[in-house]
Write a protein that holds these residues in place. Sequence first.
Motif, short mmCIF file in Angstrom:
data_model
loop_
_atom_site.label_atom_id
_atom_site.label_comp_id
_atom_site.label_asym_id
_atom_site.label_seq_id
_atom_site.Cartn_x
_atom_site.Cartn_y
_atom_site.Cartn_z
N VAL A 106 10.51 18.82 -17.24
CA VAL A 106 9.45 18.05 -17.91
C VAL A 106 10.14 16.95 -18.70
CG1 VAL A 106 7.54 18.08 -19.55
CG2 VAL A 106 7.93 20.06 -18.05
N PHE A 107 9.78 15.70 -18.42
CA PHE A 107 10.41 14.56 -19.07
C PHE A 107 9.40 13.81 -19.92
CE2 PHE A 107 11.51 9.88 -18.57
CZ PHE A 107 12.43 9.87 -19.61
N LEU A 108 9.73 13.58 -21.19
CA LEU A 108 8.87 12.84 -22.11
C LEU A 108 9.23 11.36 -22.06
CD1 LEU A 108 6.79 14.53 -23.72
CD2 LEU A 108 8.82 15.85 -23.11
N ASP A 138 11.66 19.27 -9.35
CA ASP A 138 10.22 19.49 -9.54
C ASP A 138 9.84 19.02 -10.94
OD1 ASP A 138 9.99 20.64 -7.03
OD2 ASP A 138 10.34 22.67 -7.77
N PHE A 139 9.69 17.73 -11.08
CA PHE A 139 9.47 17.13 -12.39
C PHE A 139 7.98 17.00 -12.73
CE2 PHE A 139 9.55 13.68 -9.29
CZ PHE A 139 8.36 13.03 -9.59
N THR A 140 7.73 16.88 -14.04
CA THR A 140 6.47 16.39 -14.57
C THR A 140 6.83 15.35 -15.62
OG1 THR A 140 5.35 18.53 -14.28
CG2 THR A 140 4.31 16.94 -15.76
N ILE A 141 6.29 14.15 -15.47
CA ILE A 141 6.58 13.06 -16.39
C ILE A 141 5.35 12.82 -17.28
CG2 ILE A 141 7.08 10.59 -16.61
CD1 ILE A 141 8.56 10.81 -13.90
N LEU A 142 5.56 12.85 -18.60
CA LEU A 142 4.49 12.61 -19.56
C LEU A 142 4.75 11.28 -20.25
CD1 LEU A 142 4.30 16.16 -21.21
CD2 LEU A 142 3.05 15.31 -19.22
N GLN A 143 3.83 10.34 -20.07
CA GLN A 143 3.98 9.00 -20.64
C GLN A 143 3.12 8.87 -21.90
OE1 GLN A 143 2.78 6.54 -17.31
NE2 GLN A 143 4.87 6.40 -16.53
N LEU A 201 -0.40 10.09 -17.91
CA LEU A 201 -0.60 9.33 -19.14
C LEU A 201 -1.10 10.30 -20.20
CD1 LEU A 201 -2.56 6.41 -17.43
CD2 LEU A 201 -0.11 6.52 -17.86
N VAL A 202 -0.44 10.35 -21.34
CA VAL A 202 -0.82 11.29 -22.39
C VAL A 202 -0.93 10.53 -23.72
CG1 VAL A 202 -0.29 13.47 -23.54
CG2 VAL A 202 0.43 13.10 -21.17
N LYS A 273 -8.39 13.19 -16.11
CA LYS A 273 -7.62 13.91 -15.10
C LYS A 273 -6.47 14.69 -15.73
CE LYS A 273 -5.22 13.37 -10.66
NZ LYS A 273 -4.13 14.33 -11.00
N THR A 274 -5.84 14.09 -16.73
CA THR A 274 -4.72 14.76 -17.39
C THR A 274 -5.17 16.07 -18.02
OG1 THR A 274 -3.66 12.63 -17.84
CG2 THR A 274 -2.92 14.52 -19.13
#
Length: 320
Positions: A106-108, A138-143, A201-202, A273-274
């Motif tokens: 998980v990348f911020l 297996d990433f999740t990117i939170l912007q 997008l967060v 969606k997020t």
Amino acid sequence: MKVLIVGGTGTLGRQIAKKAIDAGFQVRCMVRRPRKASYLQEWGCELTQGDLLRQKDLEYSLNGVDALIDAATSRPDDPRSVYETDWEGKLNLYRACESIGVKRVVFLSLLAAEKFRNVPLMDIKFCTERYLLDSSLDFTILQGAAFMQGVIGQFAIPILDSQPVWISGNSSNIAYMNTEDMASFAIAALSRSQTIRGVYLVVGPRSWKSEEVIKICEGFSDKKAKVLRVSPALIRIAKTLVSFFQATTNVAERLEFADVSGSGIELNAPMEKTYKDFGLDISLTTSLDSYIKEYYEVILKRLREMEADLNREQRKKLPF
């Protein structure tokens, strides 16, 4: 699941560590100075000493973990360039993940990083995203956009202390978010398979102009703000001056971030969606006005408690 958190002593990272412990994860934090991170141990985190620029530290810290949460960003007082501490560090970190076999990441990141490649921190976030997209991880990117905690230092405290509030002449509307809420998304990602290889997008419930934030602070503090507008030209001069000195390299690079907050571009995004993909309730997200209200209620109560123990001359110095 055993999770490694890098950046665990930061404003966001410590919230992620606390929520991960509360959610039942085994949590390890890689920190540069373990003595200053003793509170993480008190919460239940395992600590390893390490630096993103040392490959052996990364391999040791990643050994035996199932997932990584990357909330690391160089500190403002770091004399080195963010391209050294952040970019080279990110390459080391994710290469170590690939070699050891830690797939879940998980990348911020930051919202609109692709629009501000001239800003070092945004450029690094953008390039890190591209690296992950091209990887097998297996990433999740939170912007994210900006945190409510930053509003306290920029607006709330100066107004309370009758100090000038500096704002850009063309300030952006920003959807500030509480770090606790951002941490909830980071933790939720680990148990939501639909977020794997997703870019999200967060941001907070709504965007705010600087003038609106100032009015909120004035209302809850019962103080009038002293507002000073800073022109882009003045900021450019400041960046040029500090860039002459090697010891202020990081400062110059962070001044570049004024190009983002003063761009006039709205830093906001739809979040339906997020919230759905992460299984979180939007009604539980902190609003900026309630956050500022709570801050002033707490700080003013403490100041008034202090006042009872001060003499007349000391009371004159209090900011209310």
